[in-house]
Design an enzyme around this catalytic site. Sequence first.
Site, PDB file in Angstrom:
ATOM      1  N   LYS A 188       2.051  23.195  50.007  1.00 34.60           N
ATOM      2  CA  LYS A 188       1.151  24.176  49.382  1.00 34.60           C
ATOM      3  C   LYS A 188       0.356  24.971  50.406  1.00 34.60           C
ATOM      4  CE  LYS A 188       0.612  21.746  44.993  1.00 34.60           C
ATOM      5  NZ  LYS A 188      -0.320  21.144  44.018  1.00 34.60           N
ATOM      6  N   LYS A 242      12.436  20.605  40.726  1.00 32.68           N
ATOM      7  CA  LYS A 242      12.001  20.019  39.465  1.00 32.68           C
ATOM      8  C   LYS A 242      11.423  21.094  38.546  1.00 32.68           C
ATOM      9  CE  LYS A 242       7.216  18.740  40.498  1.00 32.68           C
ATOM     10  NZ  LYS A 242       6.201  17.677  40.369  1.00 32.68           N
ATOM     11  N   LYS A 293       5.404  23.804  35.748  1.00 37.26           N
ATOM     12  CA  LYS A 293       4.597  24.823  35.093  1.00 37.26           C
ATOM     13  C   LYS A 293       4.002  25.799  36.106  1.00 37.26           C
ATOM     14  CE  LYS A 293       0.867  21.429  34.868  1.00 37.26           C
ATOM     15  NZ  LYS A 293       0.174  20.494  33.987  1.00 37.26           N
TER      16      LYS A 293
END
Length: 328
Positions: free
Chosen positions: A111, A192, A195
């Site tokens: 991230k 994967k 959202k």
Amino acid sequence: MYRVFSGVKPSGDFHLGNYVGAFRQWVADQREHDAIYCVVDLHALTEEIDPAYLREKTYEAAVNLLSVGLDPEICTIFAQSHVPEHPRLTWLLECTATMGELRRMTQFKAKGYGQETVRVGLFTYPVLMAADILLYEADRVPVGDDQRQHLELARELAQRFNSRYGQTFTVPQAAVPTVGARVMDLQHPERKMSKSVDSPLGTIYVADEPAEIERKVKKAVTDTDGEMRYAPEEKQGLANLLELMAVATGETPDEVAARYTRYGDLKQELAAALVELLRPMRERRAELVKDPATVHQVLRAGAARAHEIAAATYERAAAAVGLLGLGC
């Protein structure tokens, strides 16, 4: 009876991967264990997020937890920020953790990669996650594969703290589903279902209507050789569909593969199975969004119980490190 704890970020709509990888196990655990579940709204602050959006998504997360089958009469559901011991214990654990441990966290590397500035909270949030778990003396923590490293950090910090200051924390164990622990994106089966990644056709949401579920499954990526077999490394797209059908039917992926010869037939029946799997959640969610007072009451009651447990744990940890209590 074990105590089970887990949390979910209020960062978007819940999808099939959330249900298969986490919520299905949460529902089962609440019937057998002392289960505590948290909407981790403080974790959402590690990234840029609009305040109004955060409030909305925290509420929606509570709605979704109730819609998947969690019963506030037998488990505890609350918002992380409603219990002040979470950041308080985090500081004690930050003074126990090391920079090297946090630098090794793969999610931080992913991230924070390529960013000129990174929030300190993004670097230290695995310690907040450890505090979330250790506050409630959890024996078991249902986690996906991508969170196991963070749970290992929580275990290490608990053991280190106990070694330095005396027995204070329960050292938790991971609980990972054996089938469907990672539901992959229907369009990009190498990653994967998420959202946080924009993949309109690759993500099935709990609130999706039947026609939308059917459309997404029909367009799911497979391969060109047409050979029906379960081979996760060679045939990622097909393996994902077989695992999803296994989740819906209780079979193994190999057993599912043996029942089909054509991809189209598998997709058609998988879509129908997923529609039925998600139908109770979709119907319950529609009821709950019309009754916000009930949802807020669940959060208030859950926070009161969570605070009672967390305060006792924090005071024990604070006394262990030598902080002067109010009672002196």
